[in-house]
Structures are given as C-alpha cells and as structure tokens.
Scaffold this motif. Structure first.
Motif, PDB file in Angstrom:
ATOM      1  N   ALA A 105       0.665  -1.118   0.028  1.00 28.08           N
ATOM      2  CA  ALA A 105       0.191   0.243  -0.077  1.00 28.08           C
ATOM      3  C   ALA A 105       0.856   0.888   0.376  1.00 28.08           C
ATOM      4  CB  ALA A 105      -0.924   0.083   1.051  1.00 28.08           C
ATOM      5  N   PRO A 106       1.298   1.687  -0.941  1.00 29.71           N
ATOM      6  CA  PRO A 106       2.940   2.525  -1.070  1.00 29.71           C
ATOM      7  C   PRO A 106       1.414   4.270  -1.366  1.00 29.71           C
ATOM      8  CG  PRO A 106       2.549   1.763  -3.646  1.00 29.71           C
ATOM      9  CD  PRO A 106       1.492   0.444  -2.498  1.00 29.71           C
ATOM     10  N   ASP A 107       2.426   5.072  -0.974  1.00 29.61           N
ATOM     11  CA  ASP A 107       1.404   6.777  -1.199  1.00 29.61           C
ATOM     12  C   ASP A 107       2.574   7.247  -1.851  1.00 29.61           C
ATOM     13  OD1 ASP A 107      -0.338   8.512  -1.060  1.00 29.61           O
ATOM     14  OD2 ASP A 107       0.492   9.489   0.178  1.00 29.61           O
ATOM     15  N   ILE A 108       2.370   7.950  -2.932  1.00 29.11           N
ATOM     16  CA  ILE A 108       3.475   8.605  -3.598  1.00 29.11           C
ATOM     17  C   ILE A 108       3.031  10.070  -4.250  1.00 29.11           C
ATOM     18  CG2 ILE A 108       1.908   8.295  -6.100  1.00 29.11           C
ATOM     19  CD1 ILE A 108       6.122   8.182  -5.381  1.00 29.11           C
ATOM     20  N   ASN A 109       4.655  11.111  -3.631  1.00 32.72           N
ATOM     21  CA  ASN A 109       3.527  12.415  -3.416  1.00 32.72           C
ATOM     22  C   ASN A 109       5.010  12.652  -4.138  1.00 32.72           C
ATOM     23  OD1 ASN A 109       1.746  12.597  -0.960  1.00 32.72           O
ATOM     24  ND2 ASN A 109       2.737  11.109  -0.812  1.00 32.72           N
ATOM     25  N   LYS A 110       5.107  14.925  -4.548  1.00 24.90           N
ATOM     26  CA  LYS A 110       6.387  15.372  -4.745  1.00 24.90           C
ATOM     27  C   LYS A 110       5.708  16.455  -3.140  1.00 24.90           C
ATOM     28  CE  LYS A 110       9.454  16.549  -7.777  1.00 24.90           C
ATOM     29  NZ  LYS A 110       8.562  17.738  -9.375  1.00 24.90           N
ATOM     30  N   ILE A 111       6.963  15.808  -2.569  1.00 21.60           N
ATOM     31  CA  ILE A 111       7.584  17.474  -1.697  1.00 21.60           C
ATOM     32  C   ILE A 111       8.618  17.619  -2.253  1.00 21.60           C
ATOM     33  CG2 ILE A 111       7.616  17.887   0.429  1.00 21.60           C
ATOM     34  CD1 ILE A 111       6.169  15.002   0.905  1.00 21.60           C
ATOM     35  N   GLU A 112       8.208  19.488  -2.240  1.00 26.47           N
ATOM     36  CA  GLU A 112       9.976  19.861  -2.729  1.00 26.47           C
ATOM     37  C   GLU A 112      10.241  19.701  -4.135  1.00 26.47           C
ATOM     38  OE1 GLU A 112      12.020  20.510   1.038  1.00 26.47           O
ATOM     39  OE2 GLU A 112      10.380  22.070   1.181  1.00 26.47           O
ATOM     40  N   ASP A 113      11.372  19.560  -4.053  1.00 24.27           N
ATOM     41  CA  ASP A 113      12.088  19.239  -4.772  1.00 24.27           C
ATOM     42  C   ASP A 113      12.220  17.194  -5.354  1.00 24.27           C
ATOM     43  OD1 ASP A 113      13.654  18.615  -3.412  1.00 24.27           O
ATOM     44  OD2 ASP A 113      15.416  19.608  -4.360  1.00 24.27           O
ATOM     45  N   LYS A 114      11.593  16.726  -4.416  1.00 24.49           N
ATOM     46  CA  LYS A 114      11.917  15.226  -4.149  1.00 24.49           C
ATOM     47  C   LYS A 114      10.573  14.672  -4.513  1.00 24.49           C
ATOM     48  CE  LYS A 114      16.233  15.086  -3.044  1.00 24.49           C
ATOM     49  NZ  LYS A 114      17.395  14.916  -4.153  1.00 24.49           N
ATOM     50  N   TYR A 115      10.910  13.297  -5.134  1.00 23.47           N
ATOM     51  CA  TYR A 115       9.953  12.040  -5.002  1.00 23.47           C
ATOM     52  C   TYR A 115       9.320  11.569  -3.638  1.00 23.47           C
ATOM     53  CZ  TYR A 115       8.558  13.491  -9.764  1.00 23.47           C
ATOM     54  OH  TYR A 115       8.162  14.155 -10.683  1.00 23.47           O
ATOM     55  N   VAL A 116       8.080  11.413  -2.796  1.00 26.74           N
ATOM     56  CA  VAL A 116       8.432  10.491  -1.210  1.00 26.74           C
ATOM     57  C   VAL A 116       7.803   9.699  -1.567  1.00 26.74           C
ATOM     58  CG1 VAL A 116       8.314  11.037   0.320  1.00 26.74           C
ATOM     59  CG2 VAL A 116       9.185  12.652  -0.736  1.00 26.74           C
ATOM     60  N   LEU A 117       7.634   8.336  -0.847  1.00 27.89           N
ATOM     61  CA  LEU A 117       6.622   7.949  -1.320  1.00 27.89           C
ATOM     62  C   LEU A 117       6.903   6.951   0.196  1.00 27.89           C
ATOM     63  CD1 LEU A 117       5.586   5.170  -3.348  1.00 27.89           C
ATOM     64  CD2 LEU A 117       8.381   3.695  -3.336  1.00 27.89           C
ATOM     65  N   TYR A 118       5.794   7.154   0.558  1.00 30.01           N
ATOM     66  CA  TYR A 118       5.216   5.805   1.645  1.00 30.01           C
ATOM     67  C   TYR A 118       4.725   4.305   2.038  1.00 30.01           C
ATOM     68  CZ  TYR A 118       4.955  10.951   4.078  1.00 30.01           C
ATOM     69  OH  TYR A 118       5.683  12.537   4.318  1.00 30.01           O
ATOM     70  N   TYR A 119       4.851   3.675   2.617  1.00 29.92           N
ATOM     71  CA  TYR A 119       5.003   2.325   2.708  1.00 29.92           C
ATOM     72  C   TYR A 119       4.123   2.239   3.690  1.00 29.92           C
ATOM     73  CZ  TYR A 119       9.510   2.017   3.864  1.00 29.92           C
ATOM     74  OH  TYR A 119      11.501   2.125   4.726  1.00 29.92           O
ATOM     75  N   SER A 120       3.597   1.055   3.767  1.00 30.62           N
ATOM     76  CA  SER A 120       3.551  -0.088   4.822  1.00 30.62           C
ATOM     77  C   SER A 120       4.398  -1.626   4.772  1.00 30.62           C
ATOM     78  CB  SER A 120       2.102  -0.455   4.788  1.00 30.62           C
ATOM     79  OG  SER A 120       1.462   0.149   4.662  1.00 30.62           O
ATOM     80  N   MET A 121       4.845  -2.087   5.860  1.00 29.75           N
ATOM     81  CA  MET A 121       5.602  -2.894   5.732  1.00 29.75           C
ATOM     82  C   MET A 121       5.217  -4.024   7.051  1.00 29.75           C
ATOM     83  SD  MET A 121       9.860  -3.086   5.323  1.00 29.75           S
ATOM     84  CE  MET A 121      11.009  -4.998   4.777  1.00 29.75           C
ATOM     85  N   SER A 122       4.637  -5.676   6.763  1.00 34.74           N
ATOM     86  CA  SER A 122       4.560  -5.983   7.945  1.00 34.74           C
ATOM     87  C   SER A 122       5.309  -7.241   6.960  1.00 34.74           C
ATOM     88  CB  SER A 122       3.132  -6.406   7.400  1.00 34.74           C
ATOM     89  OG  SER A 122       3.045  -6.918   8.759  1.00 34.74           O
ATOM     90  N   VAL A 123       5.091  -8.083   8.030  1.00 33.79           N
ATOM     91  CA  VAL A 123       4.930  -9.955   8.098  1.00 33.79           C
ATOM     92  C   VAL A 123       3.234 -10.002   7.804  1.00 33.79           C
ATOM     93  CG1 VAL A 123       6.776 -10.405   8.619  1.00 33.79           C
ATOM     94  CG2 VAL A 123       5.139 -10.954  10.037  1.00 33.79           C
ATOM     95  N   TRP A 124       2.311 -10.794   7.464  1.00 31.08           N
ATOM     96  CA  TRP A 124       1.186 -11.202   7.594  1.00 31.08           C
ATOM     97  C   TRP A 124       0.705 -11.697   9.129  1.00 31.08           C
ATOM     98  CZ3 TRP A 124      -2.742 -10.831   4.082  1.00 31.08           C
ATOM     99  CH2 TRP A 124      -3.757 -11.118   4.553  1.00 31.08           C
ATOM    100  N   GLY A 125      -0.081 -11.134  10.003  1.00 28.72           N
ATOM    101  CA  GLY A 125      -0.401 -11.746  11.139  1.00 28.72           C
ATOM    102  C   GLY A 125       0.579 -10.594  12.018  1.00 28.72           C
ATOM    103  N   ILE A 136      12.675   8.007   0.031  1.00 32.85           N
ATOM    104  CA  ILE A 136      12.930   9.332  -1.467  1.00 32.85           C
ATOM    105  C   ILE A 136      13.524   8.935  -2.838  1.00 32.85           C
ATOM    106  CG2 ILE A 136      12.666  10.721   0.082  1.00 32.85           C
ATOM    107  CD1 ILE A 136      15.814  11.453  -0.311  1.00 32.85           C
ATOM    108  N   ALA A 137      13.526   9.277  -3.847  1.00 30.77           N
ATOM    109  CA  ALA A 137      14.042   9.584  -4.679  1.00 30.77           C
ATOM    110  C   ALA A 137      13.837  10.682  -6.035  1.00 30.77           C
ATOM    111  CB  ALA A 137      13.033   8.654  -6.090  1.00 30.77           C
ATOM    112  N   ASP A 138      14.912  11.215  -6.418  1.00 33.73           N
ATOM    113  CA  ASP A 138      14.969  12.574  -7.735  1.00 33.73           C
ATOM    114  C   ASP A 138      14.053  12.203  -8.645  1.00 33.73           C
ATOM    115  OD1 ASP A 138      17.008  13.781  -6.040  1.00 33.73           O
ATOM    116  OD2 ASP A 138      18.363  12.649  -7.198  1.00 33.73           O
TER     117      ASP A 138
END
Length: 338
Positions: A105-125, A136-138
């Motif tokens: 379930a990522p969420d991509i955004n442009k914040i100032e001059d960066k692409y900012v990717l929020y993500y979830s990380m989990s094992v099942w349960g 972040i990425a350029d």
C-alpha cells in the motif's frame, strides 16, 4: 463487515497467493480501447492498492503493493495503457525494519523537489510490529533511497499501522493511516520525512476502514476508504466507501450526518457480476475536460488470480457527493482525455 468480524480482518491485507515473492515481469492483456471507449480492467496483472502521480515528463506513474517483489512502478500517458518501468527498490536497497516483511500500500507524493514514497511494511499477522516508512527519489521511476521507519504499531499506539496517506493543508503536512483498528492522522515535519515533535495522533474514522484517501472539492473534504475483505479471491467483500467533512481532520459523516467514527458511510463502488473485492482506490485525477477519475483494484471473476487494475469516472451529484455509475465497476466507458 461491521457485524461479522473474522480474525483475518485485523491482519495487514496482502494477496495471500503472492506475498510479494513474484519477481518476474507480469503477463498483461492490454485493455480494449476502441474509438472513444475503453474496457476494464486497464491492467490485467495483479497491482493491488494503487497510488498515482503525474510527473513533469507528462506521464502518470503508478505504485502498488509488491505482488511483484520490491514494489512495482507502472507508467502511462492516459491511465489506460500501462507499462512496467521497474521497481522502487532492489533486494539490496529494499527497506528492512521488518526483515521478513512485505511492502504494501504505497503512497506517492511530490514534496518540494523530491518524490516521496510512503509505504507499509509487515509480515502477515504482524499487527504490533508492522509499521510505516518513507523513501525518496529524484525521479518518479527511482531509484528510491529508503529513509527508514516512521513508526511501528507498538510505538504509535495504533494496532495494524499500515496504509499511509499523505496530504498538505495550509503549509502543514499530515499522514493518515490505519487498517480496521481506526483511521488516524498525525502531523509531519516540514520535509515530510518524520513525525513532528510533540504532536498527538487524532482518530478520524472507526474500525470498519482501511486504505484512506482524502480529496478536497469545493467546500468539503471527502474521505474515501475500503471496507470488507480484500484477499479471498472471488469471495472478497471489499468495497469503496466515502464520507465528507468541512475540515480535514473531521468530523466525517454520511449523507444523514452519521459519523464515520461510528462506521457510517456511503457506498461508492461495490461488486458486480464481473468484478468483486473492489477497493483501495488511488488518487482522484482530473482530465482535460474537468472529469475526475480513479484507479482501484478488484478481482475478475473470469480470471481470479490476483487483484487487477480498474478505472472509473467519479461523478458528482447536485449536493456535491461523489458517485460511480451503478455503484460498481464499468465494463465499458468513455475514455479520459489527456
């Protein structure tokens, strides 16, 4: 879903059949596009929980739960014809705060001059150890550099802390998140890469929801979310719902004024004879004619392997409420104009 709780409803929701282990290029049947119409699905390989951004190069970039390992990135000019351009991470660069966890379930955004990717990380349960991180990425196609964990469930005090959503208002940055244990919001730092010091989380909606997305239109904020089960194939009960509020932080209500904190909402997309488990929508996108569209995933009963990508127009009634024609995925529809 509100009256029939099962244990799996409170686990982070990933396709049970994939768990992010497929590193091969997916086989995709392109959508049928004829004249001014297209048919669903617009991407026939599994791309759950889509998030979309339009980049400066004129392309839309889509990010999804890693049914393809390391979090796939697609690209399109028109929301219809998608091609795989790579993954956000590699085996060497993927986040590791949950060593055996999947990226969901990522969420991509442009914040100032960066692409900012929020993500979830989990094992099942892993309800208490799952959490949300940021990278972040350029460029929208990456490579993304992981900036690490924002928080885990047991650190923030919200069980099942997955499904991030970022939004700005009046220069302030917020993260919304949650999955069937309440939807919450908290303010972020000015760069969006950490929680702002000395702030508290706020509960926004009840225990029926996950996959938060908020869209501002005219005088209202519209909270779109998903209820039900996402990952039981043709037995999935996922659906997309909505409430609205005059302020970003609530309170969100249905058409009768009942609160989403009490799990009241309007149904936006439910099942059809062809598609079931329809939910976890992307950002709402406006085309050149002012029409609004969103992507979301569903299960094709004719080919129930994975969660395929669906596109539909979001219409607005006279009182300002959004609706999808028939409250279900279209089979054929007019194309967006870009």
């Amino acid at each position: 879903m509100k009256n029939k709780y099962k244990v799996f409803l409170f686990f982070p929701l990933l396709a049970l059949s994939s768990c992010g282990n497929n590193s091969s290029t997916p086989s995709v049947t392109p959508p049928v596009v004829s004249g001014d119409t297209y048919s669903n699905p617009v991407y026939s390989s599994s791309m759950p929980d889509p998030s979309v951004i339009k980049a400066e190069d004129g392309y839309f970039y889509l990010y999804a739960t890693e049914d393809k390992r390391n979090l796939p990135i697609l690209r399109s000019k028109n929301l219809l014809d998608w091609s795989l351009v790579g993954t956000a991470f590699t085996d060497k660069t993927r986040p590791d705060f949950e060593p055996n966890g999947g990226l969901w379930a990522p969420d991509i955004n442009k914040i100032e001059d960066k692409y900012v990717l929020y993500y979830s990380m989990s094992v099942w349960g892993g309800e208490q150890t799952c959490g949300i991180g940021v990278a972040i990425a350029d460029r929208p196609e990456g490579p993304f550099t992981d900036k690490g964990k924002l928080f885990r469930s047991n650190e923030i005090g919200v069980t099942n802390s997955i499904d991030p959503f970022y939004i700005e208002e009046n220069g302030r940055k917020y993260l919304f998140w949650g999955s069937f244990r309440g939807i919450y919001a908290i303010e972020l730092s000015t760069d969006g890469l950490s929680i702002k010091p000395d702030v508290s989380k706020i509960q926004i909606a009840g225990t029926a929801y996950e996959g938060t997305y908020i869209y501002k239109k005219n005088d209202f904020y519209y909270l779109l979310a998903s209820t039900g089960t996402c990952c039981e194939g043709i037995n999935s009960t996922y659906q997309t719902v909505v409430g609205r509020s005059k302020t970003l932080l609530g309170g969100y209500v249905d058409k009768k004024g009942k609160s989403m904190l009490e799990n009241s909402h309007e149904i936006l997309v439910s099942k059809s004879n062809r598609f079931v488990g329809n939910g976890h929508n992307s950002e709402i996108i406006e085309d050149n004619e002012g029409k609004t569209w969103f992507l979301y995933h569903g299960v094709d009963v004719n080919k129930p392997d994975g969660r395929i990508l669906l596109l539909d127009e979001v219409n607005w009634d006279e009182s300002g409420w959004p609706y999808v024609r028939g409250n279900s995925p279209s089979l054929t529809s007019e194309k967006p104009t870009f």
